[in-house]
Design an enzyme around this catalytic site. Structure first.
Site, PDB file in Angstrom:
ATOM      1  N   GLN A 100       0.839  -1.206   0.000  1.00 47.77           N
ATOM      2  CA  GLN A 100       0.000   0.000   0.000  1.00 47.77           C
ATOM      3  C   GLN A 100       0.880   1.264   0.000  1.00 47.77           C
ATOM      4  O   GLN A 100       0.547   2.267  -0.598  1.00 47.77           O
ATOM      5  CB  GLN A 100      -0.884  -0.015   1.252  1.00 47.77           C
ATOM      6  CG  GLN A 100      -2.033   0.963   1.244  1.00 47.77           C
ATOM      7  CD  GLN A 100      -2.885   0.836   2.506  1.00 47.77           C
ATOM      8  OE1 GLN A 100      -2.448   1.182   3.607  1.00 47.77           O
ATOM      9  NE2 GLN A 100      -4.098   0.338   2.359  1.00 47.77           N
ATOM     10  N   HIS A 281     -13.455  -0.503   3.482  1.00 44.78           N
ATOM     11  CA  HIS A 281     -11.986  -0.550   3.420  1.00 44.78           C
ATOM     12  C   HIS A 281     -11.460  -0.063   2.083  1.00 44.78           C
ATOM     13  O   HIS A 281     -10.491   0.702   2.026  1.00 44.78           O
ATOM     14  CB  HIS A 281     -11.473  -1.972   3.675  1.00 44.78           C
ATOM     15  CG  HIS A 281     -11.731  -2.447   5.065  1.00 44.78           C
ATOM     16  ND1 HIS A 281     -11.210  -1.815   6.166  1.00 44.78           N
ATOM     17  CD2 HIS A 281     -12.468  -3.480   5.530  1.00 44.78           C
ATOM     18  CE1 HIS A 281     -11.605  -2.444   7.249  1.00 44.78           C
ATOM     19  NE2 HIS A 281     -12.373  -3.458   6.883  1.00 44.78           N
ATOM     20  N   LEU A 282     -12.111  -0.520   1.004  1.00 47.65           N
ATOM     21  CA  LEU A 282     -11.654  -0.083  -0.320  1.00 47.65           C
ATOM     22  C   LEU A 282     -11.759   1.438  -0.421  1.00 47.65           C
ATOM     23  O   LEU A 282     -10.913   2.085  -1.047  1.00 47.65           O
ATOM     24  CB  LEU A 282     -12.468  -0.768  -1.427  1.00 47.65           C
ATOM     25  CG  LEU A 282     -12.077  -0.395  -2.859  1.00 47.65           C
ATOM     26  CD1 LEU A 282     -10.615  -0.733  -3.141  1.00 47.65           C
ATOM     27  CD2 LEU A 282     -12.974  -1.106  -3.878  1.00 47.65           C
ATOM     28  N   ALA A 283     -12.782   1.993   0.224  1.00 50.33           N
ATOM     29  CA  ALA A 283     -12.995   3.442   0.165  1.00 50.33           C
ATOM     30  C   ALA A 283     -11.725   4.190   0.575  1.00 50.33           C
ATOM     31  O   ALA A 283     -11.246   5.055  -0.163  1.00 50.33           O
ATOM     32  CB  ALA A 283     -14.160   3.826   1.063  1.00 50.33           C
ATOM     33  N   ASP A 284     -11.149   3.840   1.733  1.00 54.43           N
ATOM     34  CA  ASP A 284      -9.966   4.600   2.167  1.00 54.43           C
ATOM     35  C   ASP A 284      -8.780   4.340   1.240  1.00 54.43           C
ATOM     36  O   ASP A 284      -7.960   5.217   0.988  1.00 54.43           O
ATOM     37  CB  ASP A 284      -9.639   4.364   3.647  1.00 54.43           C
ATOM     38  CG  ASP A 284      -8.982   3.033   3.964  1.00 54.43           C
ATOM     39  OD1 ASP A 284      -7.851   2.807   3.516  1.00 54.43           O
ATOM     40  OD2 ASP A 284      -9.596   2.213   4.685  1.00 54.43           O
ATOM     41  N   GLN A 285      -8.725   3.120   0.682  1.00 51.32           N
ATOM     42  CA  GLN A 285      -7.578   2.770  -0.170  1.00 51.32           C
ATOM     43  C   GLN A 285      -7.629   3.473  -1.528  1.00 51.32           C
ATOM     44  O   GLN A 285      -6.590   3.669  -2.168  1.00 51.32           O
ATOM     45  CB  GLN A 285      -7.530   1.247  -0.346  1.00 51.32           C
ATOM     46  CG  GLN A 285      -7.292   0.545   1.002  1.00 51.32           C
ATOM     47  CD  GLN A 285      -7.540  -0.954   0.949  1.00 51.32           C
ATOM     48  OE1 GLN A 285      -7.376  -1.581  -0.093  1.00 51.32           O
ATOM     49  NE2 GLN A 285      -7.929  -1.534   2.066  1.00 51.32           N
ATOM     50  N   HIS A 306     -10.510   6.208   8.682  1.00 48.61           N
ATOM     51  CA  HIS A 306      -9.392   5.991   7.751  1.00 48.61           C
ATOM     52  C   HIS A 306      -9.613   6.781   6.458  1.00 48.61           C
ATOM     53  O   HIS A 306      -8.687   7.347   5.898  1.00 48.61           O
ATOM     54  CB  HIS A 306      -9.278   4.500   7.382  1.00 48.61           C
ATOM     55  CG  HIS A 306      -8.526   3.685   8.388  1.00 48.61           C
ATOM     56  ND1 HIS A 306      -9.142   2.929   9.338  1.00 48.61           N
ATOM     57  CD2 HIS A 306      -7.207   3.500   8.570  1.00 48.61           C
ATOM     58  CE1 HIS A 306      -8.229   2.311  10.087  1.00 48.61           C
ATOM     59  NE2 HIS A 306      -7.041   2.642   9.632  1.00 48.61           N
TER      60      HIS A 306
HETATM   61  N1  ATP Z   1     -10.336  -6.672   7.030  1.00 42.78           N
HETATM   62  C1  ATP Z   1      -9.807  -5.771   6.198  1.00 42.78           C
HETATM   63  N2  ATP Z   1     -10.028  -5.853   4.876  1.00 42.78           N
HETATM   64  C2  ATP Z   1      -9.503  -4.959   4.023  1.00 42.78           C
HETATM   65  N3  ATP Z   1      -8.732  -3.915   4.403  1.00 42.78           N
HETATM   66  C3  ATP Z   1      -8.481  -3.774   5.706  1.00 42.78           C
HETATM   67  C4  ATP Z   1      -9.003  -4.688   6.681  1.00 42.78           C
HETATM   68  N4  ATP Z   1      -8.577  -4.292   7.910  1.00 42.78           N
HETATM   69  C5  ATP Z   1      -7.826  -3.177   7.717  1.00 42.78           C
HETATM   70  N5  ATP Z   1      -7.770  -2.856   6.400  1.00 42.78           N
HETATM   71  C6  ATP Z   1      -7.046  -1.726   5.775  1.00 42.78           C
HETATM   72  O1  ATP Z   1      -5.734  -1.698   6.314  1.00 42.78           O
HETATM   73  C7  ATP Z   1      -5.304  -0.349   6.531  1.00 42.78           C
HETATM   74  C8  ATP Z   1      -4.975  -0.216   8.028  1.00 42.78           C
HETATM   75  O2  ATP Z   1      -4.545   1.064   8.349  1.00 42.78           O
HETATM   76  P1  ATP Z   1      -4.009   1.434   9.844  1.00 42.78           P
HETATM   77  O3  ATP Z   1      -3.720   2.881   9.915  1.00 42.78           O
HETATM   78  O4  ATP Z   1      -4.984   0.908  10.846  1.00 42.78           O
HETATM   79  O5  ATP Z   1      -2.695   0.640   9.752  1.00 42.78           O
HETATM   80  P2  ATP Z   1      -1.534   0.062  10.636  1.00 42.78           P
HETATM   81  O6  ATP Z   1      -0.237   0.254   9.966  1.00 42.78           O
HETATM   82  O7  ATP Z   1      -1.938  -1.328  11.011  1.00 42.78           O
HETATM   83  O8  ATP Z   1      -1.434   1.011  11.754  1.00 42.78           O
HETATM   84  P3  ATP Z   1      -1.720   0.947  13.237  1.00 42.78           P
HETATM   85  O9  ATP Z   1      -1.003  -0.215  13.844  1.00 42.78           O
HETATM   86  O10 ATP Z   1      -1.208   2.249  13.646  1.00 42.78           O
HETATM   87  O11 ATP Z   1      -3.209   0.805  13.288  1.00 42.78           O
HETATM   88  C9  ATP Z   1      -6.440   0.523   6.013  1.00 42.78           C
HETATM   89  O12 ATP Z   1      -6.230   0.846   4.664  1.00 42.78           O
HETATM   90  C10 ATP Z   1      -7.672  -0.398   6.123  1.00 42.78           C
HETATM   91  O13 ATP Z   1      -8.712  -0.108   5.216  1.00 42.78           O
END
Ligand code: ATP
Length: 336
Positions: A100, A281-285, A306
């Site tokens: 990502q 989830h896709l939305a934030d990505q 997110h």
């Molecule tokens: N079950 C899931 N399916 C698809 N995408 C997911 C899922 N769980 C989390 N994500 C995606 O993973 C990313 C997580 O971001 P986040 O900031 O929480 O990351 P992180 O590096 O794990 O940080 P932290 O440990 O600080 O939470 C986001 O883009 C979120 O949409």
């Protein structure tokens, strides 16, 4: 030099990944402070360090302040370079989250970027590698993104050891109006993969059976493959998908396989029952890619922290403004 407050909004690892990704694309240096201040263990963890180091290799960046626990870094990129990169996250840190961080910049390389990454493919709090491949990539390939992901071994928490080969080709990204792509939900077919490693085959089968029962009872056609292997790590999980929506649930010791499957099915059904074009989830990505193409739109059942955090970071790097509009019971996000 752009300054990003890492404690803003979600205050997690994603602000960091999006900032580094967009810095690498734009060539604009960035300082990020108060990194992951909303997390129980603030600062960089091993997987964030690896993601930043990989991005730095790809765009020849100098990075100040990098190290486990660091709460401030300055990332100064130069040119994006194609080539072959071998990366070992060293733990079950998420391969999907590392990708990502580097995928936006990789599309702007003049030559192909090939990565061989060792780490976690199916770990909590991140997209599974199947979600990345079948949901995220499916969506961004509609925007012209060209990437092939080959999962050679799965890696589960805590040991990891998953192996993924990713080949990213130079791509010309274009805006896509996902909000116009909503079809009648009942036409959507659900597919998925249920897997386990070093566990009896019935674990993957029971996960798949319980998910399929629920999905079929809700009126959808459903096909779930099963995979049972002996990889270096032990674990299980299931990823379901339909069009631009997905659901991933990892197995957990003590959590019956039926529950793993039913959770994934219920999660996907809550997305399918909404008249939205993409899942939460896709939305934030999608936000950084929409910023880069300076256009496009999607609908989603709710705007997650997110997503709003990614909008704020993207607006600080690129000359774009996102619109959020309520449309009956869903939200539409578009680039103005
Ligand atoms: N079950 C899931 N399916 C698809 N995408 C997911 C899922 N769980 C989390 N994500 C995606 O993973 C990313 C997580 O971001 P986040 O900031 O929480 O990351 P992180 O590096 O794990 O940080 P932290 O440990 O600080 O939470 C986001 O883009 C979120 O949409």
């Amino acid at each position: 030099m752009i300054h990003i407050d890492g404690s803003y909004g979600e205050g997690g690892g994603q602000i960091l990944r999006t900032s580094v990704a967009l810095s690498a694309v734009t060539g604009e240096a960035v300082t990020i402070t108060d990194i992951r201040s909303n997390r129980p263990k603030p600062g960089l963890s091993a997987q964030h360090v690896k993601a930043i180091e990989t991005a730095a290799m790809i765009c020849d960046a100098t990075v100040e302040g990098i190290g486990i626990g660091s709460t401030a870094i300055t990332f100064s990129p130069q040119e994006i370079k194609g080539g072959y990169y071998n990366i070992d996250i060293g733990t079950a840190g998420s391969i999907a989250l590392l990708l990502q961080c580097i995928m936006p910049a990789a599309a702007y390389s003049e030559t192909e970027i090939e990565l061989s990454i060792i780490g976690g493919t199916d770990v909590s709090w991140s997209p599974s590698i199947d979600y990345l491949n079948n949901v995220t990539l499916r969506a961004i390939s509609e925007m012209g993104y060209r990437c092939n992901i080959d999962t050679r071994k799965r890696g589960y928490y805590p040991r990891g050891g998953g192996v993924v080969h990713a080949t990213i080709s130079p791509s010309k990204l274009r805006a896509c109006d996902f909000s116009e792509k909503v079809r009648e939900a009942k036409d959507w077919k659900v597919t998925g993969i249920s897997h386990c490693s070093n566990l009896p085959e019935h674990v993957a089968q029971r996960q798949a059976d319980s998910a399929r029962d629920i999905i079929e009872k809700a009126g959808y056609e459903c096909h779930i493959d099963t995979e049972c292997a002996e990889y270096p790590s032990t674990g299980s999980g299931i990823t379901l998908q339909s069009e631009m929506k997905g659901a991933y649930v990892p197995g957990k010791r003590g959590l019956p396989a039926e529950k793993v499957g039913s959770r994934a099915a219920t999660e996907l059904l809550s997305e399918l029952s909404s008249n939205s074009s993409v899942d939460v989830h896709l939305a934030d990505q999608l936000i950084p890619y929409m910023g880069l193409t300076k256009g496009g739109s999607f609908t989603v059942r709710e705007v997650s922290p997110h997503t709003s955090t990614n909008i704020s970071v993207t607006e600080q790097f690129l000359d774009v403004k996102f619109n959020i509009q309520k449309k009956e019971d869903i939200m539409e996000i578009s680039v103005a």
